[in-house]
Scaffold this active site. Structure first.
Site, PDB file in Angstrom:
ATOM      1  NE  ARG A  32      45.560 -72.053   5.433  1.00  0.00           N
ATOM      2  CZ  ARG A  32      45.376 -70.748   5.213  1.00  0.00           C
ATOM      3  NH1 ARG A  32      44.727 -70.341   4.156  1.00  0.00           N
ATOM      4  NH2 ARG A  32      45.840 -69.866   6.071  1.00  0.00           N
ATOM      5  NE  ARG A  36      39.101 -70.229   1.974  1.00  0.00           N
ATOM      6  CZ  ARG A  36      39.766 -69.088   2.118  1.00  0.00           C
ATOM      7  NH1 ARG A  36      39.123 -67.953   2.109  1.00  0.00           N
ATOM      8  NH2 ARG A  36      41.072 -69.090   2.249  1.00  0.00           N
ATOM      9  NE  ARG A  45      34.787 -70.617   6.223  1.00  0.00           N
ATOM     10  CZ  ARG A  45      34.093 -69.492   6.236  1.00  0.00           C
ATOM     11  NH1 ARG A  45      32.838 -69.494   5.856  1.00  0.00           N
ATOM     12  NH2 ARG A  45      34.665 -68.377   6.644  1.00  0.00           N
ATOM     13  CG  ASP A  82      44.270 -69.839  11.604  1.00  0.00           C
ATOM     14  OD1 ASP A  82      44.154 -70.028  10.384  1.00  0.00           O
ATOM     15  OD2 ASP A  82      44.888 -68.874  12.081  1.00  0.00           O
ATOM     16  CE1 TYR A 158      48.105 -62.511   9.614  1.00  0.00           C
ATOM     17  CE2 TYR A 158      49.950 -63.907  10.255  1.00  0.00           C
ATOM     18  CZ  TYR A 158      49.088 -63.433   9.281  1.00  0.00           C
ATOM     19  OH  TYR A 158      49.207 -63.862   7.982  1.00  0.00           O
TER      20      TYR A 158
END
Ligand code: CP3
Length: 351
Positions: A32, A36, A45, A82, A158
């Protein structure tokens, strides 16, 4: 003789470690690493509007991938995308709600699965492959480009729950109550994930990582069945098309025994260790068969200070002399101070 061998080593020290060599200095990247905690990521973003627009716009995905390389000079870039692009490209609806994580329409039965595609939608995968080619063209040869996918088990969790859950009970239950459905889903994911990784390698990725972020919720027998075997088949399929493919597996939560069996049965070139891994036991068990990647606690990186230095020193000491790729034990968290990443890199690099 040694010079001749050295001449044949790849320029990237990550690729050297994946080939089983111990590089002159420890290579480093972070899971990652584009994200952010970086103001430049937050800015782009906001401009893109949402997370998936970043993933599917090759120029944005390229820019975001390169941001941490420019700022910190990591030894590897990882494609910005992703793991849930795969279910999306099978035809599932996917959305990322800010602060809430992913949302998919759950797949709960063989008949739901029949409504999905057999192969990945090229209109979803081609912007990803285009981004890989653009990123590779922008990087120096010293910097490895990593592609990735989710492991079949983790992606299935998921798809079945439609979201993240604390212990992936919906997928564990489906594997017990509806094995015909569950087996078919895993088989489909093995096949399309192989195509997806081959596409990334052909577009220019130097190596790929398979993220099994939820293997830690499986009992030992299920770990063999749902983590090891699908990854083994995935690796085999990728290597039928790309025999030299360099592959890292990250089976989060795996025990030393689980990691050993995974290495033996899958033939991966490296395993990623999460921050709970017993490094010495793993090193002893794997005895130099593969490169070891990891495993600083992401919270030590948030904490900083003398504790961060001590955690890094302990980690480096445990893996000194091994083919070690320095990384975190899981992704960097958004609240991590940039100064602590700089402190980490200074400590790992020794300057
Ligand atoms: O490592 C990188 O820098 C490459 C990009 C990358 C992302 N996700 C970007 C991302 C990679 C390799 C992933 C993998 C991924 N995605 C995994 C496996 C690794 C892991 O963390 O366990 C999983 C389980 C996912 C699914 C996923 N994506 C979740 C559960 C979430 C929400 C949680 C969160 O961190 O917000 C995401 C969103 C996501 N993927 C973000 C990023 C940068 C945050 C999106 C945003 O900007 O809001």
């Amino acid at each position: 003789m040694k010079d001749a061998v050295d001449d044949m080593l790849p320029r990237s020290i990550i690729l050297q470690a994946l080939a089983g060599h111990v590089p002159d200095r420890t290579p480093v990247w972070m899971m990652r690493q584009a994200g952010r905690y970086l103001p430049e990521y937050r800015e782009l973003r906001a401009k893109a509007g949402d997370f998936l627009s970043l993933c599917y716009n090759p120029d944005y995905a390229t820019e975001v991938t390169l941001q941490p390389i420019r700022r910190f000079g990591f030894d590897a870039a990882i494609l910005f995308s992703d793991i849930l692009v795969v279910p999306h490209a099978l035809g599932m609806k996917l959305a990322f709600e800010t602060g809430e994580g992913p949302r998919l329409d759950p797949v709960k039965s063989l008949s739901d699965l029949k409504g999905l595609r057999e192969t990945l939608d090229p209109s979803r995968t081609s912007p990803v492959f285009e981004a890989v080619a653009k990123i590779r063209a922008s990087l120096l040869a010293e910097t490895a480009l990593l592609g990735f996918c989710g492991a079949p088990w983790t992606v299935a969790t998921y798809m079945i729950a439609g979201r993240g859950t604390p212990d992936q009970a919906p997928a564990r239950l489906a594997s017990l109550t509806d094995p015909a459905f569950f087996d078919t889903l895993i088989d489909r994911l093995v096949e399309v994930s192989a195509d997806y990784l081959v596409g990334q390698l052909e577009a220019g990725a130097d190596a790929v990582q398979i993220f099994d972020s939820w293997s830690g919720v499986l009992d030992p027998e299920s770990f063999v069945r749902w983590t090891i075997r699908p990854i083994a088949r995935l690796v085999r399929l990728v290597r039928t098309k790309r025999p030299d493919a360099r592959i890292i597996a990250f089976p989060k939560g795996a025990t030393p025994a689980g990691l050993t069996r995974l290495v033996e049965e899958t033939g991966v070139d490296a395993v990623g260790l999460d921050w709970t891994a017993e490094r010495k036991a793993v090193r002893l068990a794997l005895g130099g068969k593969v490169a070891l990647q990891g495993n600083l606690d992401p919270l030590a990186l948030i904490a900083g200070g003398a504790g961060l230095d001590a955690a890094i020193d302990a980690l480096m000491a445990d893996l000194r002399g091994a083919a070690h790729i320095f990384n975190l034990g899981h992704g960097i968290r958004p609240e991590t101070p940039i100064a602590h990443v700089e402190q980490m890199l200074k400590r790992v690099r020794g300057f």
